[in-house]
Motif scaffolding. Structure first.
Motif, PDB file in Angstrom:
ATOM      1  N   ARG A  28      22.844  34.664  24.656  1.00  0.00           N
ATOM      2  CA  ARG A  28      22.639  33.562  23.512  1.00  0.00           C
ATOM      3  C   ARG A  28      23.710  33.397  22.539  1.00  0.00           C
ATOM      4  O   ARG A  28      23.678  32.236  21.949  1.00  0.00           O
ATOM      5  N   MET A  29      24.469  34.550  22.286  1.00  0.00           N
ATOM      6  CA  MET A  29      25.423  34.486  21.237  1.00  0.00           C
ATOM      7  C   MET A  29      26.382  33.373  21.627  1.00  0.00           C
ATOM      8  O   MET A  29      27.058  32.901  20.709  1.00  0.00           O
ATOM      9  N   LYS A  30      26.563  33.147  22.824  1.00  0.00           N
ATOM     10  CA  LYS A  30      27.556  32.100  23.399  1.00  0.00           C
ATOM     11  C   LYS A  30      27.042  30.481  23.541  1.00  0.00           C
ATOM     12  O   LYS A  30      27.609  29.838  23.925  1.00  0.00           O
ATOM     13  N   VAL A  31      25.880  30.357  23.415  1.00  0.00           N
ATOM     14  CA  VAL A  31      25.186  29.204  23.693  1.00  0.00           C
ATOM     15  C   VAL A  31      24.453  28.599  22.404  1.00  0.00           C
ATOM     16  O   VAL A  31      23.793  29.507  21.488  1.00  0.00           O
ATOM     17  N   GLY A  32      24.458  27.229  22.244  1.00  0.00           N
ATOM     18  CA  GLY A  32      23.708  26.576  21.286  1.00  0.00           C
ATOM     19  C   GLY A  32      22.642  25.686  21.875  1.00  0.00           C
ATOM     20  O   GLY A  32      22.752  25.258  23.269  1.00  0.00           O
ATOM     21  N   VAL A  33      21.500  25.522  21.292  1.00  0.00           N
ATOM     22  CA  VAL A  33      20.480  24.875  21.740  1.00  0.00           C
ATOM     23  C   VAL A  33      19.981  23.526  21.094  1.00  0.00           C
ATOM     24  O   VAL A  33      19.866  24.003  19.811  1.00  0.00           O
ATOM     25  N   VAL A  34      19.649  22.547  21.670  1.00  0.00           N
ATOM     26  CA  VAL A  34      19.229  21.462  20.977  1.00  0.00           C
ATOM     27  C   VAL A  34      17.718  21.241  21.572  1.00  0.00           C
ATOM     28  O   VAL A  34      17.814  20.450  22.784  1.00  0.00           O
ATOM     29  N   PRO A  35      16.694  21.532  21.137  1.00  0.00           N
ATOM     30  CA  PRO A  35      15.558  21.447  21.731  1.00  0.00           C
ATOM     31  C   PRO A  35      14.921  20.024  21.780  1.00  0.00           C
ATOM     32  O   PRO A  35      15.468  19.266  20.761  1.00  0.00           O
ATOM     33  N   ALA A 101      23.121  23.801  15.935  1.00  0.00           N
ATOM     34  CA  ALA A 101      23.317  24.463  17.467  1.00  0.00           C
ATOM     35  C   ALA A 101      24.747  24.964  17.748  1.00  0.00           C
ATOM     36  O   ALA A 101      25.089  25.832  18.306  1.00  0.00           O
ATOM     37  N   LEU A 102      25.735  24.257  16.738  1.00  0.00           N
ATOM     38  CA  LEU A 102      27.193  24.480  16.748  1.00  0.00           C
ATOM     39  C   LEU A 102      27.509  25.732  15.629  1.00  0.00           C
ATOM     40  O   LEU A 102      28.788  26.024  15.661  1.00  0.00           O
ATOM     41  N   VAL A 103      26.608  26.050  14.904  1.00  0.00           N
ATOM     42  CA  VAL A 103      27.089  27.061  13.681  1.00  0.00           C
ATOM     43  C   VAL A 103      27.817  28.017  14.131  1.00  0.00           C
ATOM     44  O   VAL A 103      28.749  28.464  13.456  1.00  0.00           O
ATOM     45  N   HIS A 104      27.586  28.681  15.184  1.00  0.00           N
ATOM     46  CA  HIS A 104      28.105  29.819  15.702  1.00  0.00           C
ATOM     47  C   HIS A 104      29.376  29.658  16.625  1.00  0.00           C
ATOM     48  O   HIS A 104      29.813  30.423  17.370  1.00  0.00           O
ATOM     49  N   ASP A 105      29.856  28.275  16.752  1.00  0.00           N
ATOM     50  CA  ASP A 105      30.626  27.774  17.661  1.00  0.00           C
ATOM     51  C   ASP A 105      30.666  28.371  19.119  1.00  0.00           C
ATOM     52  O   ASP A 105      31.353  28.973  19.782  1.00  0.00           O
ATOM     53  N   PRO A 106      29.723  27.865  19.699  1.00  0.00           N
ATOM     54  CA  PRO A 106      29.366  28.324  21.127  1.00  0.00           C
ATOM     55  C   PRO A 106      30.291  27.824  22.261  1.00  0.00           C
ATOM     56  O   PRO A 106      30.828  26.689  21.659  1.00  0.00           O
TER      57      PRO A 106
END
Lengths: 256, 261
Positions: A28-35, A101-106
């Motif tokens: 999940r560190m590598k993934v961004g989610v837009v629910p 969802a992009l905050v951690h640059d996935p």
């Protein structure tokens, strides 16, 4: 299931090269989610939402703060940094959810019906944002009921019906392999007579749905010429699209 | 439910969840402090002075002192309970904040530990406010002994935070929490020696009281206010930990089931 929140009954999953759900945290560190449903934090401002979300990924305050201007610019919310969530329109909330969802640059982004319920302007803004991300090398996995969206954004798409994979491929290739190139939708007084007398002669394939006849053909000119002799019939001529493929493969019955 | 029951997997990732709640609380700290703390304090002072002036010593101490010790436990119980019922429910069910957090590398175990530790923090705040009144009015036997009330208060917060999370997990709406207050919290206040000694109850109710967590809390807090070492510290401490931990584990299983639906 891909995020490791639900365990599969059988089989194995790898997300961005990491086994899930065994190593769901790392994945999940590598993934961004837009629910599908906005779940922005209503107790925080726009900026604070991004800061708080970065903390959940273990980012330092300085690291998130450094990304905030870029994310706000991407979402077109630079002037709204200190606004409360309740003050945002539906489109702004969606864009902020995308920025969050992009905050951690996935590397990878999951989007669940990202433009459902938005007006066309807001929708196009989201699509532009997603194209920029694709251009920047991100992988996007998107679910949608909106065929135009799928057709515009995807390289590869899968049609699922009642949990089963019906078909899969590039949008244009799917249209070409399943549907004749053009569709003429015919409706009007006396449609039944026209259908009985002429439809099978000029259409490659036709389908009667309620008060409308869908005539699929490789030669629309011929259909239109035939229709000109029947002035009571009104018609709409258009190229075939993904929605035609979807309806052909999954049927026209309501899904609920 | 048994399918979801397992030992919690604890990690430090709960800290940002605690911090989230803290930052939101900080925005409205003043009204929140007043709202949460004024009520028990008014009861304590009103009843303590009003009713206390009519009463002889209760259990060997002035009624205000007796009530102050009960109020420490009672108000910390309420602080934790309100937090994990109404506030956690908003975050879980209404705002879907938990869903958003669990798309980051946090598990439900982390989120609920964050909620639980936050409830403990709210309890500490509430307990400290009552303690400040106890200090201010000189209602204590030994100042240094009253400092032991601080860890007791944290333990009470843990106990009722854990128990309340179970209700949070099974509740369809805010209205449901009223059952918990009417059937659990209010009887406990009356059975556990907040307003009057448990020894005044009929024997049957006394034997129920022994098992209730608030009794254990008060059995620790009241001697400490008087400057005495409580009896059976380990037993009371273990009971509070056990209720809180069992609550947390059961709540985890029930919430996991709920969120999968």
């Amino acid at each position: 299931m891909l995020l490791g929140l639900i365990e599969p009954d059988a089989g194995s999953i790898e997300l961005a090269g990491i086994a899930v759900p065994q190593h769901a945290r790392e994945a999940r560190m590598k993934v961004g989610v837009v629910p599908q449903m906005d779940n922005l934090d209503p107790d925080f401002s726009v900026r604070e939402n991004l800061l708080a979300y970065g903390r959940y990924f273990g980012m330092s305050k300085a690291a998130v703060a450094a990304r905030v201007p870029e994310l706000l610019e991407f979402a077109g919310l630079a002037s709204k940094a200190d606004a409360q969530i309740a003050q945002l329109s539906g489109g702004m909330k969606r864009r902020l959810t995308l920025a969050r969802a992009l905050v951690h640059d996935p590397d990878l982004l999951f989007l669940d019906e990202p433009t459902t319920g938005l007006d066309p302007q807001a929708r196009h803004l989201i699509w532009q944002g997603l194209r920029r991300l694709i251009g920047a090398g991100k992988t996007i996995v998107l679910t949608t009921h909106f065929m135009e969206e799928a057709e515009r954004l995807t390289d590869r798409l899968a049609i699922l019906d009642h949990g089963r994979l019906v078909t899969e491929g590039a949008p244009r290739a799917l249209i070409e392999s399943h549907i004749e190139p053009a569709v003429v939708e015919v409706y009007g007084e006396g449609l039944e007579d026209w259908m009985r007398d002429r439809a099978s002669g000029v259409c490659q394939r036709f389908e009667s749905v309620g008060e409308t006849l869908f005539c699929y053909t490789g030669n629309a000119e011929r259909v239109i010429d035939a229709l000109k002799q029947a002035p009571a019939q009104r018609y709409l001529h258009r190229p075939s699209n993904l929605e035609d493929v979807f309806l052909k493969l999954t049927g026209r019955d309501l899904r609920d | 439910m048994t399918r979801h029951l397992r030992f919690p997997r604890l990690s430090w990732r709960f800290i940002p969840v605690w911090q989230r709640n803290y930052l939101v609380w900080k925005k409205l700290a003043i009204p929140s402090i007043l709202g949460n703390l004024a009520d028990p304090m008014l009861y304590m002072l009103g009843l303590g002075y009003g009713l206390g002036s009519l009463l002889p010593d209760v259990a060997g101490m002035p009624y205000l002192t007796f009530l102050a010790a009960g109020t420490v436990a009672y108000s910390t119980m309420n602080a934790a309970t309100f937090e994990v019922l109404y506030s956690s429910f908003s975050r879980m069910h209404v705002q879907r904040t938990w869903d958003a957090i669990m798309n980051a590398p946090l598990t439900l175990d982390d989120v609920m530990l964050g909620e639980l530790t936050w409830a403990v923090s709210k309890s500490l705040l509430s307990g400290l406010a009552i303690l400040a009144v106890i200090w201010g009015l000189g209602l204590y036997g030994s100042f240094w002994m009253t400092l032991w009330i601080i860890p007791v208060v944290a333990l009470v917060g843990f106990c009722f935070g854990g128990m309340g999370l179970v209700m949070n997990a099974v509740s369809p709406s805010y209205d449901f929490f009223l059952y918990y207050f009417t059937l659990v919290i209010t009887p406990m206040v009356l059975l556990c020696g907040v307003f009057f000694p448990v020894s005044q109850l009929p024997p049957l109710l006394q034997s129920v009281s022994v098992w209730l967590p608030l009794t254990h809390a008060i059995d620790l807090a009241r001697p400490l206010v008087l400057g005495k070492t409580p009896d059976d510290i380990v037993q009371h401490g273990t009971a509070l930990c056990a209720y809180g931990f069992a609550g947390y584990v059961i709540a985890l299983a029930l919430t996991r089931r709920r969120l999968l639906k």
